[in-house]
Design an enzyme around this catalytic site. Structure first.
Site, mmCIF file in Angstrom:
data_model
loop_
_atom_site.group_PDB
_atom_site.id
_atom_site.type_symbol
_atom_site.label_atom_id
_atom_site.label_comp_id
_atom_site.label_asym_id
_atom_site.label_seq_id
_atom_site.Cartn_x
_atom_site.Cartn_y
_atom_site.Cartn_z
ATOM 1 C CG ASP A 1 -1.742 -1.091 0.920
ATOM 2 O OD1 ASP A 1 -3.057 -1.437 0.476
ATOM 3 O OD2 ASP A 1 -2.663 -1.511 2.049
ATOM 4 C CD GLU A 2 6.159 2.881 2.743
ATOM 5 O OE1 GLU A 2 5.809 1.596 3.868
ATOM 6 O OE2 GLU A 2 7.053 3.173 3.285
ATOM 7 N NE ARG A 3 7.960 -0.661 -0.941
ATOM 8 C CZ ARG A 3 8.708 -2.160 -1.356
ATOM 9 N NH1 ARG A 3 8.463 -3.551 -1.735
ATOM 10 N NH2 ARG A 3 9.932 -1.894 -0.093
ATOM 11 N N GLY B 1 2.763 6.034 -2.667
ATOM 12 C CA GLY B 1 4.133 6.802 -3.450
ATOM 13 C C GLY B 1 3.874 7.059 -4.515
#
Ligand SMILES: Cc1cc2nc3c(=O)[nH]c(=O)nc-3n(C[C@H](O)[C@H](O)[C@H](O)COP(=O)(O)OP(=O)(O)OC[C@H]3O[C@@H](n4cnc5c(N)ncnc54)[C@H](O)[C@@H]3O)c2cc1C
Length: 381
Positions: free
Chosen positions: A243-245, A248
């Site tokens: 999810d973070e990537r 981003g």
């Protein structure tokens, strides 16, 4: 602007809400946030009131229960807030520090930490990187030792976003040094715990966010602050990274498109040798090259979002998108600063800020080399 998602009327309506928030609350204060060097905590309360902090989380905990396409819509708009640091601080809270808690946390942990996070009453941070271990996540040393019903935590984390703002951390710690990848756990650590402190770091970009080093000196938290099973932390963190990537990718791409549009405006207004810069073939070719890269990156990110909406594993696609979007953002910033000439080198110019801000995308959340390393293995090298 070409949207990453094929928009329904509900998504269009939601986009308007986020756009208004960006126009009213973020863009006018963008330089004020830079000067403060940390995110204004009241923004979270406002976003909580607007229902923006738990888009994919269950309504049981105050979330909206929506699919990933709404997250994409939100970060397309937040990516145009003219302050990459603030957007990063918000995304850490919504999509980097809370997904594991929402997915694996116990009922009581979700009531105590997820509900106030979604409401915007508490801010979260993700604490993985250490002074001696970044890309090599399994090399972290921060240790949580069991003492009865409590973890006793000692160690240090570095480059942590929301370091000064967070009310709690999603901490990755070693809980069994002899258990390999099964020796890590994710633990919620409230930042008012005795023995915890932070020091802020001075960054070359992303000024609107607070990034710091964290210190844990015999910090005690209850064992039931463990997210999911003890020993599952490494695997859970690898899932949380997805999810973070992807967030981003969406926000950086949208920021690149915003910069492209601003640069186009600039080249149309800037007159050199009797004609607008935009009328020179070199400018047009450069702008077309950049637009092609942005469009290609969007297609890749759209494929990732579609996989997430369909609840399919998108790890390979997200890895390639992270690598590609980082490079596209850097290329766009580099060419746009050049097209701005001397003004591009001024801190007040969008191109100048993008030049330093975009550099982070190929480092944070897993560096380009980490993405390459993973994909080389996936491709059987
Ligand atoms: C502004 C900012 C905010 C951040 N926010 C957070 C946060 O909120 N939470 C958090 O936990 N972390 C955060 N980070 C940390 C970030 O995720 C790490 O910096 C990143 O993972 C790289 O780790 P490192 O800095 O230790 O570099 P290192 O791992 O020491 O890497 C050094 C170099 O080696 C390269 N390398 C890595 N693997 C390989 C390989 N297999 N082969 C060849 N070369 C390789 C790297 O790409 C890099 O070029 C943040 C960083 C910054 C700068």
């Amino acid at each position: 602007m070409q949207s990453i998602v094929e928009e329904t009327s509900e998504q269009a309506l939601f986009r308007q809400t986020v756009r208004r928030f960006v126009e009213d609350e973020l863009r006018p204060r963008a330089r004020e946030f830079d000067a403060a060097g940390r995110i204004d905590k009241r923004l979270f309360q406002k976003m909580g009131d607007l229902g923006m902090l738990g888009l994919r989380y269950s309504p049981e905990y105050g979330g909206a229960g929506l699919d990933w396409s709404y997250t994409a819509v939100m970060y397309e708009e937040l990516g145009r807030a003219d302050n990459a640091g603030v957007t990063m601080g918000i995304s850490v809270h919504t999509d980097m520090a809370t997904p594991s808690l929402a997915e694996f946390g116990s009922e009581s942990l979700k009531q105590r930490f997820l509900v106030p996070a979604i409401a915007g009453e508490q801010v979260s941070a993700i604490a993985v990187t250490e002074p001696d271990a970044g890309s090599d996540v399994a090399g972290i040393k921060t240790r949580a030792v069991r003492d009865g019903d409590e973890w006793v935590i000692n160690g240090s984390k570095i480059y942590i976003t929301n370091a000064a703002t967070a009310d709690w951390l999603c901490l990755l710690a070693v809980t069994d040094p002899d258990a390999g990848h099964g020796g890590f756990s994710q633990i919620i650590v409230p930042t008012d715990s005795p023995g915890f402190r932070y020091e802020l770091l001075d960054k070359i970009g992303n000024w609107g966010s607070d990034t710091g080093q964290l210190f844990f000196d015999d910090v005690r938290v209850p064992i039931d602050h463990t997210i999911g099973e003890i020993g599952r932390g490494f695997h859970q963190q690898m899932m949380q990274f997805q999810d973070e990537r992807l967030v981003g990718c969406v926000s950086s791409l949208s920021g690149s498109e915003h910069l492209w549009e601003e640069t186009r405006r600039w080249t149309e207004e800037r007159v050199l040798f009797g004609k607008p810069l935009a009328k020179m073939q070199n400018t047009q070719f450069k702008m077309v090259e950049l637009w092609t890269r942005i469009t290609a990156a969007k297609a890749l990110v759209r494929a990732c979002v579609d996989q997430r909406v369909a609840a399919r594993d998108a790890t390979d696609l997200i890895t390639m998108a992270k690598l590609f979007c980082g490079r596209v953002s850097r290329q766009v910033a580099d060419e746009c600063i050049q097209l701005h000439g001397g003004y591009g080198y001024m801190k007040e110019s969008m191109a100048g800020r993008a030049f330093v801000d975009s550099r982070l995308i190929s480092i944070g959340g897993g560096s380009d080399e980490t993405m390459l390393h993973y994909m080389a293995r996936q491709l059987g090298f």
